[in-house]
Structures are given as C-alpha cells and as structure tokens.
Design a protein around this motif. Sequence first.
Motif, short mmCIF file in Angstrom:
data_model
loop_
_atom_site.label_atom_id
_atom_site.label_comp_id
_atom_site.label_asym_id
_atom_site.label_seq_id
_atom_site.Cartn_x
_atom_site.Cartn_y
_atom_site.Cartn_z
N ARG A 45 0.85 -1.20 0.00
CA ARG A 45 0.00 0.00 0.00
C ARG A 45 0.88 1.24 0.00
O ARG A 45 1.58 1.51 0.96
CB ARG A 45 -0.93 0.00 1.20
CG ARG A 45 -1.88 1.19 1.17
CD ARG A 45 -2.97 1.11 2.19
NE ARG A 45 -3.87 0.03 1.80
CZ ARG A 45 -4.72 -0.53 2.63
NH1 ARG A 45 -4.81 -0.13 3.87
NH2 ARG A 45 -5.50 -1.51 2.21
N ALA A 47 -0.33 4.37 -0.34
CA ALA A 47 -1.01 5.42 0.41
C ALA A 47 -2.47 5.05 0.59
O ALA A 47 -3.07 4.41 -0.27
CB ALA A 47 -0.92 6.76 -0.32
N GLU A 48 -3.02 5.48 1.73
CA GLU A 48 -4.47 5.39 1.93
C GLU A 48 -5.00 6.80 1.70
O GLU A 48 -4.82 7.69 2.52
CB GLU A 48 -4.80 4.88 3.33
CG GLU A 48 -6.26 4.56 3.49
CD GLU A 48 -6.56 3.77 4.76
OE1 GLU A 48 -7.65 3.20 4.81
OE2 GLU A 48 -5.72 3.75 5.66
N VAL A 49 -5.61 6.99 0.54
CA VAL A 49 -6.02 8.33 0.11
C VAL A 49 -7.26 8.77 0.86
O VAL A 49 -7.31 9.87 1.42
CB VAL A 49 -6.25 8.36 -1.42
CG1 VAL A 49 -6.66 9.74 -1.88
CG2 VAL A 49 -5.00 7.89 -2.15
N PRO A 51 -9.46 7.05 3.79
CA PRO A 51 -9.51 5.86 4.65
C PRO A 51 -10.80 5.05 4.48
O PRO A 51 -11.90 5.60 4.48
CB PRO A 51 -9.40 6.44 6.06
CG PRO A 51 -8.63 7.72 5.86
CD PRO A 51 -9.11 8.25 4.53
N GLY A 52 -10.62 3.75 4.28
CA GLY A 52 -11.74 2.83 4.12
C GLY A 52 -12.40 2.85 2.76
O GLY A 52 -13.31 2.07 2.49
N SER A 55 -7.40 3.50 -1.71
CA SER A 55 -5.96 3.36 -1.44
C SER A 55 -5.23 3.23 -2.76
O SER A 55 -5.83 2.90 -3.79
CB SER A 55 -5.70 2.10 -0.61
OG SER A 55 -6.30 2.20 0.65
N THR A 57 -2.52 0.81 -4.09
CA THR A 57 -1.96 -0.48 -3.72
C THR A 57 -1.33 -1.13 -4.94
O THR A 57 -1.94 -1.18 -6.01
CB THR A 57 -3.08 -1.40 -3.18
OG1 THR A 57 -3.76 -0.74 -2.12
CG2 THR A 57 -2.52 -2.72 -2.69
N ASP A 130 -7.26 1.43 -5.86
CA ASP A 130 -7.84 0.35 -5.07
C ASP A 130 -9.03 0.84 -4.24
O ASP A 130 -8.87 1.56 -3.26
CB ASP A 130 -6.74 -0.21 -4.16
CG ASP A 130 -7.18 -1.36 -3.29
OD1 ASP A 130 -8.34 -1.80 -3.39
OD2 ASP A 130 -6.33 -1.83 -2.51
N GLN A 133 -11.53 -1.88 -0.33
CA GLN A 133 -11.92 -1.78 1.09
C GLN A 133 -13.41 -1.51 1.25
O GLN A 133 -13.97 -1.77 2.30
CB GLN A 133 -11.12 -0.67 1.79
CG GLN A 133 -9.65 -0.98 1.88
CD GLN A 133 -8.88 0.20 2.46
OE1 GLN A 133 -9.44 1.24 2.80
NE2 GLN A 133 -7.58 0.04 2.59
N THR A 134 -14.04 -0.98 0.20
CA THR A 134 -15.47 -0.69 0.29
C THR A 134 -16.31 -1.96 0.26
O THR A 134 -17.46 -1.95 0.68
CB THR A 134 -15.92 0.21 -0.88
OG1 THR A 134 -15.75 -0.51 -2.10
CG2 THR A 134 -15.17 1.52 -0.91
#
Length: 175
Positions: A45, A47-49, A51-52, A55, A57, A130, A133-134
């Motif tokens: 990863r 960066a997590e642009v 959150p949740g 990202s 990846t 990415d 995560q959703t």
Amino acid sequence: MKIPRIAWAAYGFALVVVILDQITKAWILGSADVSDPALIPGGYRFAEVIPGILSFTMVRNTGVSFGLFGGGEARWALSGFSILVAGTLAWWALKAERRMLVAAIGLVIGGAIGNVIDRIRFGYVVDFVDFSQTGLFPWVFNVADSAITVGVALLILDSVMAEKKPAVGEAHEKA
C-alpha cells in the motif's frame, strides 16, 4: 491518404490517455523508493487516500482489465491482441463521423496502448487504484483500465443513440 480531422481527435484522446497512464504509473512506482519495481511487494500500500474507501496499492496484473485472465502465460498474446485492437480502432477512427464514437475509440486505443507498454516493459500491468476496502468493487485498476471501461461504455451508448436516429434517406422517405 489524408487523415480526417475527426480521426486526429481520436488519436489525440489516445495520446492523452497514454501520457496520463504512464505518468501516474511512474509516479506511483517512484513513490516506493526502490531501484527496481520488481522489489515492490504485491499488495504494497503506497497510500491510503480516503480511509476505508480509496488506497493506492501495488498489483501486478498479468491478465487483462481488472485482472481477468491472469496468470502471465499470455503476456505476448495479450500484447499482440491489444496492439491489433488498437490498430483496428485507429483504422475505424478514419471512418468515424460522430464525436462520441471518436472519443470512445480514442479512449480504448489509449488504454490498450498504455497497458501494452507495461506488459512489454515489466511483463505485467501496473494497477494501483484500489477501492476494494469498500467491499463493493474488488478490483484494483489504473488510468488505462478506466479509459478502456469508459470508452467501451461510450461505444455502447453511441451505438444505441445511432440506432435511434433515422438514416439521412429514411427521414425523407417517411415524410
């Protein structure tokens, strides 16, 4: 052979897609601070642009858009097929007359070429956008994949809209 102005528009769209695709991939790979992209582990990863939600990846896509038909065995076949598709679409652009069709053709050409560059250069396509995560969209993709997807959607929309319009001769015959 004179290339129509509208075909140049398709080629321009393609060029913009290729440039944006390659710039974003270079930027993401460069952010890992390694001498060779092969040293970046899959699933890394950057960066997590959001959150949740979003990202960046690292995914090495050996298949086609969104990882379909992965495995790496078909690297050169997929590259050849993509070049054939891009060439066929470039020829089609010479005959196209509708703006939406030209935009669609350009987007698909650019996406296909952007991913072919990666396939030839790395042996895989660099995917990094990415939303997995959703839980709604499990694929990781890139600018080229997005251009292909939007281009195909526009091709379908253009086809539907073109079918609804009567041909030039039909309008006069019904009157």
